[in-house]
Design a protein around this motif. Structure first.
Motif, PDB file in Angstrom:
ATOM      1  N   LEU A 179       0.857  -1.183   0.000  1.00  0.00           N
ATOM      2  CA  LEU A 179       0.000   0.000   0.000  1.00  0.00           C
ATOM      3  C   LEU A 179       0.892   1.231   0.000  1.00  0.00           C
ATOM      4  CD1 LEU A 179      -2.373  -1.073   2.934  1.00  0.00           C
ATOM      5  CD2 LEU A 179      -2.306  -1.947   0.586  1.00  0.00           C
ATOM      6  N   GLY A 180       0.682   2.117  -0.955  1.00  0.00           N
ATOM      7  CA  GLY A 180       1.539   3.301  -1.002  1.00  0.00           C
ATOM      8  C   GLY A 180       1.129   4.277  -2.072  1.00  0.00           C
ATOM      9  N   LEU A 181       2.039   5.217  -2.345  1.00  0.00           N
ATOM     10  CA  LEU A 181       1.821   6.250  -3.354  1.00  0.00           C
ATOM     11  C   LEU A 181       2.899   6.142  -4.419  1.00  0.00           C
ATOM     12  CD1 LEU A 181       0.943   9.234  -0.987  1.00  0.00           C
ATOM     13  CD2 LEU A 181      -0.645   7.796  -2.272  1.00  0.00           C
ATOM     14  N   GLY A 182       2.652   6.829  -5.547  1.00  0.00           N
ATOM     15  CA  GLY A 182       3.519   6.659  -6.712  1.00  0.00           C
ATOM     16  C   GLY A 182       4.953   7.068  -6.504  1.00  0.00           C
ATOM     17  N   ASN A 183       5.216   8.014  -5.588  1.00  0.00           N
ATOM     18  CA  ASN A 183       6.593   8.476  -5.421  1.00  0.00           C
ATOM     19  C   ASN A 183       7.393   7.590  -4.471  1.00  0.00           C
ATOM     20  OD1 ASN A 183       5.252   9.122  -3.115  1.00  0.00           O
ATOM     21  ND2 ASN A 183       5.844  11.289  -3.054  1.00  0.00           N
ATOM     22  N   ASP A 184       6.790   6.517  -3.975  1.00  0.00           N
ATOM     23  CA  ASP A 184       7.504   5.618  -3.076  1.00  0.00           C
ATOM     24  C   ASP A 184       8.508   4.766  -3.845  1.00  0.00           C
ATOM     25  OD1 ASP A 184       6.121   6.594  -0.992  1.00  0.00           O
ATOM     26  OD2 ASP A 184       4.817   4.856  -0.701  1.00  0.00           O
ATOM     27  N   ASP A 185       9.546   4.360  -3.150  1.00  0.00           N
ATOM     28  CA  ASP A 185      10.516   3.425  -3.702  1.00  0.00           C
ATOM     29  C   ASP A 185       9.863   2.052  -3.834  1.00  0.00           C
ATOM     30  OD1 ASP A 185      12.840   2.054  -4.401  1.00  0.00           O
ATOM     31  OD2 ASP A 185      13.353   1.713  -2.294  1.00  0.00           O
ATOM     32  N   ASN A 186       9.937   1.429  -5.002  1.00  0.00           N
ATOM     33  CA  ASN A 186       9.301   0.128  -5.229  1.00  0.00           C
ATOM     34  C   ASN A 186      10.310  -0.991  -5.424  1.00  0.00           C
ATOM     35  OD1 ASN A 186      10.283   0.851  -7.721  1.00  0.00           O
ATOM     36  ND2 ASN A 186       8.403   0.385  -8.841  1.00  0.00           N
ATOM     37  N   GLN A 187      11.548  -0.775  -4.986  1.00  0.00           N
ATOM     38  CA  GLN A 187      12.561  -1.802  -5.151  1.00  0.00           C
ATOM     39  C   GLN A 187      12.234  -3.050  -4.343  1.00  0.00           C
ATOM     40  OE1 GLN A 187      15.139  -1.635  -7.374  1.00  0.00           O
ATOM     41  NE2 GLN A 187      15.250  -3.818  -6.846  1.00  0.00           N
ATOM     42  N   ARG A 201       0.529  -4.201  -5.867  1.00  0.00           N
ATOM     43  CA  ARG A 201       0.791  -2.862  -5.337  1.00  0.00           C
ATOM     44  C   ARG A 201      -0.431  -1.989  -5.593  1.00  0.00           C
ATOM     45  NH1 ARG A 201       4.618   0.535  -3.436  1.00  0.00           N
ATOM     46  NH2 ARG A 201       4.600   2.708  -4.141  1.00  0.00           N
ATOM     47  N   PHE A 202      -0.972  -1.394  -4.537  1.00  0.00           N
ATOM     48  CA  PHE A 202      -2.170  -0.565  -4.626  1.00  0.00           C
ATOM     49  C   PHE A 202      -1.751   0.897  -4.555  1.00  0.00           C
ATOM     50  CE2 PHE A 202      -3.316  -4.676  -2.956  1.00  0.00           C
ATOM     51  CZ  PHE A 202      -4.429  -5.010  -3.707  1.00  0.00           C
ATOM     52  N   ASP A 203      -1.979   1.586  -5.666  1.00  0.00           N
ATOM     53  CA  ASP A 203      -1.498   2.959  -5.804  1.00  0.00           C
ATOM     54  C   ASP A 203      -2.568   3.772  -6.515  1.00  0.00           C
ATOM     55  OD1 ASP A 203      -0.228   5.324  -6.316  1.00  0.00           O
ATOM     56  OD2 ASP A 203       1.554   4.439  -7.224  1.00  0.00           O
ATOM     57  N   PRO A 204      -3.223   4.724  -5.838  1.00  0.00           N
ATOM     58  CA  PRO A 204      -4.296   5.500  -6.492  1.00  0.00           C
ATOM     59  C   PRO A 204      -3.802   6.479  -7.536  1.00  0.00           C
ATOM     60  CG  PRO A 204      -3.856   6.348  -4.291  1.00  0.00           C
ATOM     61  CD  PRO A 204      -3.027   5.103  -4.424  1.00  0.00           C
ATOM     62  N   SER A 205      -2.485   6.653  -7.688  1.00  0.00           N
ATOM     63  CA  SER A 205      -1.965   7.662  -8.620  1.00  0.00           C
ATOM     64  C   SER A 205      -1.696   7.126 -10.017  1.00  0.00           C
ATOM     65  CB  SER A 205      -0.674   8.266  -8.054  1.00  0.00           C
ATOM     66  OG  SER A 205       0.356   7.295  -8.006  1.00  0.00           O
ATOM     67  N   ILE A 206      -1.791   5.812 -10.232  1.00  0.00           N
ATOM     68  CA  ILE A 206      -1.492   5.285 -11.559  1.00  0.00           C
ATOM     69  C   ILE A 206      -2.649   5.594 -12.507  1.00  0.00           C
ATOM     70  CG2 ILE A 206      -0.038   3.471 -10.600  1.00  0.00           C
ATOM     71  CD1 ILE A 206      -2.255   1.495 -11.150  1.00  0.00           C
ATOM     72  N   LYS A 207      -2.366   5.598 -13.821  1.00  0.00           N
ATOM     73  CA  LYS A 207      -3.355   6.025 -14.815  1.00  0.00           C
ATOM     74  C   LYS A 207      -4.350   4.926 -15.165  1.00  0.00           C
ATOM     75  CE  LYS A 207      -0.253   9.456 -16.894  1.00  0.00           C
ATOM     76  NZ  LYS A 207       0.426   9.908 -18.146  1.00  0.00           N
ATOM     77  N   SER A 208      -3.881   3.708 -15.275  1.00  0.00           N
ATOM     78  CA  SER A 208      -4.766   2.606 -15.666  1.00  0.00           C
ATOM     79  C   SER A 208      -5.291   1.872 -14.429  1.00  0.00           C
ATOM     80  CB  SER A 208      -4.027   1.623 -16.566  1.00  0.00           C
ATOM     81  OG  SER A 208      -3.543   2.274 -17.732  1.00  0.00           O
ATOM     82  N   ALA A 209      -6.430   1.205 -14.618  1.00  0.00           N
ATOM     83  CA  ALA A 209      -7.033   0.489 -13.488  1.00  0.00           C
ATOM     84  C   ALA A 209      -6.136  -0.644 -13.013  1.00  0.00           C
ATOM     85  CB  ALA A 209      -8.403  -0.039 -13.881  1.00  0.00           C
ATOM     86  N   ARG A 221      -5.068   0.585  -9.439  1.00  0.00           N
ATOM     87  CA  ARG A 221      -5.453   1.945  -9.096  1.00  0.00           C
ATOM     88  C   ARG A 221      -6.522   1.894  -7.990  1.00  0.00           C
ATOM     89  NH1 ARG A 221      -7.543   5.071 -14.011  1.00  0.00           N
ATOM     90  NH2 ARG A 221      -9.429   3.939 -13.449  1.00  0.00           N
ATOM     91  N   LEU A 222      -6.086   1.546  -6.835  1.00  0.00           N
ATOM     92  CA  LEU A 222      -6.959   1.424  -5.671  1.00  0.00           C
ATOM     93  C   LEU A 222      -6.254   2.014  -4.457  1.00  0.00           C
ATOM     94  CD1 LEU A 222      -8.253  -2.244  -6.097  1.00  0.00           C
ATOM     95  CD2 LEU A 222      -9.636  -0.189  -6.314  1.00  0.00           C
ATOM     96  N   SER A 223      -7.031   2.607  -3.588  1.00  0.00           N
ATOM     97  CA  SER A 223      -6.501   3.132  -2.338  1.00  0.00           C
ATOM     98  C   SER A 223      -7.137   2.366  -1.184  1.00  0.00           C
ATOM     99  CB  SER A 223      -6.818   4.626  -2.220  1.00  0.00           C
ATOM    100  OG  SER A 223      -6.393   5.125  -0.963  1.00  0.00           O
ATOM    101  N   ILE A 224      -6.320   1.756  -0.348  1.00  0.00           N
ATOM    102  CA  ILE A 224      -6.826   1.008   0.796  1.00  0.00           C
ATOM    103  C   ILE A 224      -7.189   1.990   1.902  1.00  0.00           C
ATOM    104  CG2 ILE A 224      -6.354  -0.831   2.441  1.00  0.00           C
ATOM    105  CD1 ILE A 224      -6.509  -1.710  -0.486  1.00  0.00           C
TER     106      ILE A 224
END
Length: 368
Positions: A179-187, A201-209, A221-224
Protein backbone atom coordinates in the motif's frame (compact mmCIF):
# COMPACT_ATOMS: atom_id res chain seq x y z
CA UNK A 1 -128.77 -33.65 25.40
CA UNK A 2 -125.48 -33.78 23.54
CA UNK A 3 -122.50 -35.56 25.12
CA UNK A 4 -119.84 -33.16 26.52
CA UNK A 5 -116.27 -33.54 25.07
CA UNK A 6 -113.33 -33.92 27.48
CA UNK A 7 -111.31 -30.77 28.14
CA UNK A 8 -107.99 -32.26 26.97
CA UNK A 9 -109.53 -32.86 23.53
CA UNK A 10 -110.46 -29.22 23.04
CA UNK A 11 -108.57 -26.96 20.62
CA UNK A 12 -107.75 -24.49 23.37
CA UNK A 13 -105.93 -27.13 25.40
CA UNK A 14 -104.00 -28.32 22.38
CA UNK A 15 -102.98 -24.78 21.57
CA UNK A 16 -101.70 -24.26 25.10
CA UNK A 17 -99.79 -27.49 24.99
CA UNK A 18 -98.19 -26.60 21.66
CA UNK A 19 -97.23 -23.16 22.95
CA UNK A 20 -95.61 -24.66 26.03
CA UNK A 21 -93.57 -27.09 23.91
CA UNK A 22 -92.46 -24.30 21.60
CA UNK A 23 -91.41 -22.14 24.57
CA UNK A 24 -89.43 -25.02 26.03
CA UNK A 25 -87.58 -25.58 22.74
CA UNK A 26 -86.72 -21.90 22.49
CA UNK A 27 -85.28 -21.93 26.00
CA UNK A 28 -83.12 -24.95 25.26
CA UNK A 29 -81.89 -23.40 22.01
CA UNK A 30 -80.89 -20.19 23.70
CA UNK A 31 -78.98 -22.02 26.42
CA UNK A 32 -77.04 -24.04 23.85
CA UNK A 33 -76.08 -20.92 21.87
CA UNK A 34 -74.76 -19.10 24.95
CA UNK A 35 -73.18 -22.05 26.74
CA UNK A 36 -71.81 -24.55 24.21
CA UNK A 37 -70.65 -27.80 25.65
CA UNK A 38 -66.98 -28.64 24.95
CA UNK A 39 -66.27 -32.05 23.63
CA UNK A 40 -64.01 -34.06 25.90
CA UNK A 41 -60.44 -34.58 24.59
CA UNK A 42 -58.63 -37.82 24.75
CA UNK A 43 -55.80 -38.00 27.31
CA UNK A 44 -53.22 -38.58 24.56
CA UNK A 45 -54.32 -35.48 22.68
CA UNK A 46 -54.08 -33.38 25.83
CA UNK A 47 -50.60 -34.66 26.54
CA UNK A 48 -49.47 -34.00 22.98
CA UNK A 49 -50.72 -30.44 23.08
CA UNK A 50 -48.66 -29.74 26.20
CA UNK A 51 -51.09 -27.14 27.54
CA UNK A 52 -54.59 -26.93 29.04
CA UNK A 53 -57.54 -26.40 26.67
CA UNK A 54 -58.93 -22.87 26.60
CA UNK A 55 -61.90 -22.28 28.89
CA UNK A 56 -65.36 -22.15 27.37
CA UNK A 57 -66.65 -18.70 26.67
CA UNK A 58 -69.03 -17.45 29.32
CA UNK A 59 -68.24 -20.14 31.87
CA UNK A 60 -66.23 -19.94 35.03
CA UNK A 61 -62.84 -21.61 35.06
CA UNK A 62 -61.79 -23.65 38.03
CA UNK A 63 -59.00 -21.90 40.00
CA UNK A 64 -56.85 -25.00 39.99
CA UNK A 65 -57.04 -25.35 36.21
CA UNK A 66 -56.13 -21.70 35.71
CA UNK A 67 -53.11 -22.03 37.95
CA UNK A 68 -51.95 -25.11 36.09
CA UNK A 69 -52.21 -23.24 32.78
CA UNK A 70 -50.16 -20.35 34.14
CA UNK A 71 -47.49 -22.71 35.40
CA UNK A 72 -47.11 -24.23 31.95
CA UNK A 73 -46.69 -20.82 30.28
CA UNK A 74 -44.11 -19.75 32.84
CA UNK A 75 -42.15 -22.96 32.28
CA UNK A 76 -41.85 -22.33 28.55
CA UNK A 77 -40.64 -18.75 29.02
CA UNK A 78 -38.11 -19.63 31.65
CA UNK A 79 -36.71 -22.26 29.29
CA UNK A 80 -36.05 -19.55 26.70
CA UNK A 81 -34.22 -17.41 29.25
CA UNK A 82 -31.63 -20.02 29.96
CA UNK A 83 -33.18 -22.15 32.71
CA UNK A 84 -32.19 -25.83 33.04
CA UNK A 85 -35.20 -26.70 30.89
CA UNK A 86 -34.10 -27.64 27.36
CA UNK A 87 -34.58 -24.91 24.75
CA UNK A 88 -34.78 -24.91 20.98
CA UNK A 89 -31.22 -23.66 20.40
CA UNK A 90 -28.58 -24.89 22.87
CA UNK A 91 -25.42 -22.81 23.24
CA UNK A 92 -22.26 -24.00 21.56
CA UNK A 93 -19.70 -25.64 23.85
CA UNK A 94 -16.60 -23.57 24.73
CA UNK A 95 -14.55 -25.18 21.97
CA UNK A 96 -17.32 -25.26 19.40
CA UNK A 97 -18.01 -23.04 16.45
CA UNK A 98 -19.11 -19.53 17.36
CA UNK A 99 -20.10 -16.45 15.47
CA UNK A 100 -17.53 -13.70 15.68
CA UNK A 101 -18.57 -10.76 17.76
CA UNK A 102 -18.59 -7.47 15.87
CA UNK A 103 -16.21 -4.98 17.47
CA UNK A 104 -16.63 -1.26 17.03
CA UNK A 105 -13.59 0.01 18.91
CA UNK A 106 -10.34 -1.29 20.35
CA UNK A 107 -9.75 -1.82 24.05
CA UNK A 108 -7.73 1.10 25.36
CA UNK A 109 -4.85 0.23 27.65
CA UNK A 110 -4.69 1.79 31.13
CA UNK A 111 -2.91 5.10 31.40
CA UNK A 112 0.84 4.94 31.88
CA UNK A 113 0.56 7.02 35.05
CA UNK A 114 -2.07 7.63 37.76
CA UNK A 115 -3.09 10.82 35.94
CA UNK A 116 -2.96 11.33 32.15
CA UNK A 117 0.44 12.66 31.19
CA UNK A 118 1.98 13.13 27.74
CA UNK A 119 5.44 12.57 29.15
CA UNK A 120 4.62 9.14 30.57
CA UNK A 121 2.55 8.09 27.56
CA UNK A 122 5.25 9.12 25.08
CA UNK A 123 8.04 7.35 26.98
CA UNK A 124 6.00 4.14 27.19
CA UNK A 125 5.11 4.25 23.51
CA UNK A 126 8.64 5.01 22.28
CA UNK A 127 10.11 2.29 24.46
CA UNK A 128 7.57 -0.17 23.10
CA UNK A 129 8.30 0.49 19.41
CA UNK A 130 12.07 0.48 20.04
CA UNK A 131 12.20 -2.91 21.76
CA UNK A 132 12.18 -6.12 19.74
CA UNK A 133 9.85 -8.79 21.08
CA UNK A 134 11.32 -11.67 19.11
CA UNK A 135 14.66 -12.24 17.41
CA UNK A 136 15.02 -12.72 13.67
CA UNK A 137 18.40 -13.64 12.23
CA UNK A 138 17.66 -13.41 8.49
CA UNK A 139 16.04 -10.27 7.11
CA UNK A 140 17.86 -9.77 3.78
CA UNK A 141 16.36 -10.61 0.37
CA UNK A 142 19.65 -10.33 -1.50
CA UNK A 143 20.56 -13.94 -0.90
CA UNK A 144 17.30 -14.98 -2.59
CA UNK A 145 17.23 -12.65 -5.60
CA UNK A 146 20.88 -13.06 -6.53
CA UNK A 147 21.63 -9.33 -6.74
CA UNK A 148 22.73 -6.72 -4.26
CA UNK A 149 20.25 -3.95 -5.03
CA UNK A 150 18.70 -2.64 -1.86
CA UNK A 151 15.68 -0.46 -1.22
CA UNK A 152 16.09 3.08 0.02
CA UNK A 153 14.26 2.07 3.20
CA UNK A 154 14.83 -1.15 5.09
CA UNK A 155 11.50 -2.91 4.60
CA UNK A 156 12.52 -5.82 6.79
CA UNK A 157 10.83 -9.22 6.65
CA UNK A 158 11.68 -12.26 8.74
CA UNK A 159 13.14 -15.13 6.70
CA UNK A 160 13.96 -17.48 9.55
CA UNK A 161 13.28 -21.15 8.89
CA UNK A 162 10.82 -21.45 11.77
CA UNK A 163 8.31 -19.18 10.04
CA UNK A 164 6.43 -19.94 6.86
CA UNK A 165 7.51 -17.02 4.63
CA UNK A 166 10.90 -18.33 3.51
CA UNK A 167 9.36 -21.69 2.59
CA UNK A 168 6.54 -20.08 0.67
CA UNK A 169 9.06 -17.95 -1.24
CA UNK A 170 11.04 -21.06 -2.18
CA UNK A 171 7.90 -22.82 -3.35
CA UNK A 172 6.72 -19.73 -5.31
CA UNK A 173 3.53 -19.57 -3.25
CA UNK A 174 3.98 -16.27 -1.40
CA UNK A 175 1.85 -13.18 -1.80
CA UNK A 176 2.69 -9.54 -1.01
CA UNK A 177 0.29 -6.61 -0.78
CA UNK A 178 1.88 -3.18 -0.91
CA UNK A 179 0.00 0.00 0.00
CA UNK A 180 1.54 3.30 -1.00
CA UNK A 181 1.82 6.25 -3.35
CA UNK A 182 3.52 6.66 -6.71
CA UNK A 183 6.59 8.48 -5.42
CA UNK A 184 7.50 5.62 -3.08
CA UNK A 185 10.52 3.42 -3.70
CA UNK A 186 9.30 0.13 -5.23
CA UNK A 187 12.56 -1.80 -5.15
CA UNK A 188 11.25 -4.01 -2.37
CA UNK A 189 8.24 -5.03 -4.48
CA UNK A 190 10.45 -5.76 -7.49
CA UNK A 191 12.77 -7.92 -5.37
CA UNK A 192 9.84 -9.90 -3.99
CA UNK A 193 8.43 -10.38 -7.49
CA UNK A 194 11.85 -11.51 -8.78
CA UNK A 195 11.95 -14.09 -6.01
CA UNK A 196 8.70 -15.57 -7.31
CA UNK A 197 6.15 -13.91 -5.05
CA UNK A 198 2.79 -12.70 -6.34
CA UNK A 199 2.97 -8.95 -5.72
CA UNK A 200 0.03 -6.54 -5.75
CA UNK A 201 0.79 -2.86 -5.34
CA UNK A 202 -2.17 -0.57 -4.63
CA UNK A 203 -1.50 2.96 -5.80
CA UNK A 204 -4.30 5.50 -6.49
CA UNK A 205 -1.97 7.66 -8.62
CA UNK A 206 -1.49 5.28 -11.56
CA UNK A 207 -3.36 6.03 -14.81
CA UNK A 208 -4.77 2.61 -15.67
CA UNK A 209 -7.03 0.49 -13.49
CA UNK A 210 -4.66 -2.51 -13.60
CA UNK A 211 -1.13 -2.83 -14.94
CA UNK A 212 0.97 -5.99 -15.04
CA UNK A 213 4.75 -5.83 -15.13
CA UNK A 214 6.40 -9.17 -15.70
CA UNK A 215 4.91 -12.42 -14.47
CA UNK A 216 4.42 -11.62 -10.79
CA UNK A 217 3.94 -7.85 -10.35
CA UNK A 218 0.57 -6.06 -10.63
CA UNK A 219 -0.33 -2.42 -10.05
CA UNK A 220 -3.90 -1.51 -9.13
CA UNK A 221 -5.45 1.95 -9.10
CA UNK A 222 -6.96 1.42 -5.67
CA UNK A 223 -6.50 3.13 -2.34
CA UNK A 224 -6.83 1.01 0.80
CA UNK A 225 -8.91 2.78 3.39
CA UNK A 226 -10.47 1.99 6.78
CA UNK A 227 -13.98 2.21 5.29
CA UNK A 228 -15.70 1.38 2.04
CA UNK A 229 -17.00 4.23 -0.13
CA UNK A 230 -20.45 5.64 0.55
CA UNK A 231 -22.84 4.10 -2.03
CA UNK A 232 -24.79 7.37 -2.12
CA UNK A 233 -21.80 9.14 -3.70
CA UNK A 234 -21.47 8.62 -7.43
CA UNK A 235 -18.27 6.88 -8.50
CA UNK A 236 -17.20 9.74 -10.78
CA UNK A 237 -17.28 12.14 -7.83
CA UNK A 238 -14.73 10.14 -5.87
CA UNK A 239 -11.11 11.23 -6.22
CA UNK A 240 -10.00 7.60 -6.30
CA UNK A 241 -11.39 4.14 -5.79
CA UNK A 242 -11.06 3.50 -2.06
CA UNK A 243 -11.92 0.23 -0.35
CA UNK A 244 -11.14 -1.65 2.82
CA UNK A 245 -8.52 -4.36 2.66
CA UNK A 246 -11.07 -7.01 3.65
CA UNK A 247 -13.23 -5.99 0.68
CA UNK A 248 -10.25 -6.23 -1.67
CA UNK A 249 -9.39 -9.70 -0.41
CA UNK A 250 -12.94 -10.88 -1.06
CA UNK A 251 -13.03 -9.36 -4.55
CA UNK A 252 -9.65 -10.82 -5.49
CA UNK A 253 -10.47 -14.21 -3.98
CA UNK A 254 -7.40 -14.16 -1.73
CA UNK A 255 -7.58 -15.86 1.67
CA UNK A 256 -4.13 -14.95 2.98
CA UNK A 257 -1.36 -12.39 2.56
CA UNK A 258 2.17 -13.41 3.47
CA UNK A 259 3.41 -9.83 3.76
CA UNK A 260 1.50 -6.56 4.03
CA UNK A 261 3.67 -3.51 3.47
CA UNK A 262 2.16 -0.07 4.10
CA UNK A 263 3.48 3.44 3.62
CA UNK A 264 0.26 5.41 3.56
CA UNK A 265 1.33 8.79 4.96
CA UNK A 266 -0.46 8.95 8.34
CA UNK A 267 -3.50 6.82 7.37
CA UNK A 268 -1.80 3.77 8.87
CA UNK A 269 -3.36 4.12 12.34
CA UNK A 270 -6.98 3.95 11.16
CA UNK A 271 -6.19 1.25 8.59
CA UNK A 272 -4.50 -0.84 11.27
CA UNK A 273 -7.49 -0.34 13.56
CA UNK A 274 -9.83 -1.59 10.83
CA UNK A 275 -7.67 -4.68 10.22
CA UNK A 276 -7.81 -5.50 13.94
CA UNK A 277 -11.53 -4.87 14.45
CA UNK A 278 -12.53 -6.96 11.42
CA UNK A 279 -9.98 -9.72 12.18
CA UNK A 280 -8.39 -9.25 8.74
CA UNK A 281 -5.02 -9.10 10.49
CA UNK A 282 -5.31 -12.82 11.24
CA UNK A 283 -5.04 -13.48 7.48
CA UNK A 284 -1.62 -11.78 7.33
CA UNK A 285 1.74 -13.43 7.99
CA UNK A 286 3.94 -10.35 8.43
CA UNK A 287 3.32 -6.62 8.73
CA UNK A 288 5.77 -3.93 7.64
CA UNK A 289 4.29 -0.53 8.47
CA UNK A 290 5.68 2.96 8.22
CA UNK A 291 4.19 4.95 11.12
CA UNK A 292 4.16 8.72 11.45
CA UNK A 293 4.07 10.36 14.86
CA UNK A 294 4.59 14.05 14.07
CA UNK A 295 0.79 14.48 14.21
CA UNK A 296 -2.14 12.27 15.33
CA UNK A 297 -3.01 11.00 11.87
CA UNK A 298 -6.19 11.03 9.82
CA UNK A 299 -9.37 11.00 11.92
CA UNK A 300 -7.48 10.42 15.18
CA UNK A 301 -8.79 12.92 17.70
CA UNK A 302 -8.14 13.88 21.30
CA UNK A 303 -5.43 15.68 23.23
CA UNK A 304 -1.81 14.58 22.93
CA UNK A 305 -1.80 12.09 25.81
CA UNK A 306 -5.04 10.49 24.54
CA UNK A 307 -3.60 10.13 21.03
CA UNK A 308 -0.42 8.40 22.24
CA UNK A 309 -2.47 6.09 24.46
CA UNK A 310 -4.54 5.16 21.39
CA UNK A 311 -1.39 4.41 19.36
CA UNK A 312 -0.02 2.24 22.13
CA UNK A 313 -3.32 0.39 22.54
CA UNK A 314 -3.37 -0.45 18.81
CA UNK A 315 0.08 -2.02 19.00
CA UNK A 316 -0.89 -3.98 22.10
CA UNK A 317 -3.90 -5.33 20.17
CA UNK A 318 -1.44 -6.70 17.61
CA UNK A 319 0.45 -8.41 20.39
CA UNK A 320 -2.79 -10.02 21.59
CA UNK A 321 -3.19 -11.38 18.04
CA UNK A 322 0.23 -13.10 18.43
CA UNK A 323 2.16 -10.57 16.35
CA UNK A 324 5.67 -9.87 17.61
CA UNK A 325 7.84 -6.88 16.74
CA UNK A 326 11.20 -8.05 15.37
CA UNK A 327 12.65 -4.92 13.72
CA UNK A 328 12.45 -1.14 14.13
CA UNK A 329 13.95 1.45 11.81
CA UNK A 330 14.19 5.04 13.05
CA UNK A 331 14.32 7.36 10.03
CA UNK A 332 16.78 10.12 10.96
CA UNK A 333 16.36 11.78 7.57
CA UNK A 334 12.89 12.95 8.59
CA UNK A 335 12.18 15.84 10.99
CA UNK A 336 12.71 14.92 14.62
CA UNK A 337 9.19 15.70 15.79
CA UNK A 338 6.75 14.11 18.19
CA UNK A 339 3.21 15.50 17.91
CA UNK A 340 4.59 18.78 16.52
CA UNK A 341 7.14 19.07 19.30
CA UNK A 342 10.88 18.58 19.28
CA UNK A 343 10.85 16.24 22.23
CA UNK A 344 11.80 12.77 23.49
CA UNK A 345 14.58 12.44 20.90
CA UNK A 346 12.00 10.93 18.56
CA UNK A 347 11.89 10.82 14.79
CA UNK A 348 8.67 11.67 13.03
CA UNK A 349 8.79 8.39 11.09
CA UNK A 350 9.51 4.76 12.04
CA UNK A 351 9.28 1.53 10.05
CA UNK A 352 8.06 -1.36 12.19
CA UNK A 353 8.07 -5.04 11.25
CA UNK A 354 5.98 -7.74 12.93
CA UNK A 355 5.70 -11.48 12.36
CA UNK A 356 2.55 -13.47 13.06
CA UNK A 357 3.89 -16.23 15.30
CA UNK A 358 0.93 -18.45 14.43
CA UNK A 359 2.33 -18.78 10.92
CA UNK A 360 4.99 -21.31 11.79
CA UNK A 361 6.49 -23.73 9.33
CA UNK A 362 5.62 -27.40 9.43
CA UNK A 363 7.20 -29.81 7.01
CA UNK A 364 5.00 -30.09 3.94
CA UNK A 365 2.52 -27.52 5.28
CA UNK A 366 2.97 -23.84 4.47
CA UNK A 367 -0.37 -22.40 5.57
CA UNK A 368 -1.42 -21.70 9.11
Amino acid sequence: MPKERPLWRGPAFRLCLLSAALFLCLQLGMRRSWCPEEKPRAPAAVAAAGRAPPPARGTEQHPGAAAAGRRRVTYVRSGRRGSPAPGCCPLQPPGGRRRKTVRWHIELQPWASPTPSLNYEALRFLKYISTSQISCEHMNLNSLTGHSETAKKPWSICLDERFSLIHRIRSKQCRLYSLGLGNDDNQFEISMANSGCEVHRFDPSIKSAHIQEGRHLWYHRLSIDWRDPNPAIAAHKLHSNTKKLGTILNEFGHQKIDVLKAGVESAEWKILENLILEDVVEQIGQLVFEVHIHWPGFEVSGNDSTVVRYWYSLLRELELKDFRLFHTYKDLSKPQMFLKKEAFNASSCYTLSWVNTRWKYQKGIYDV
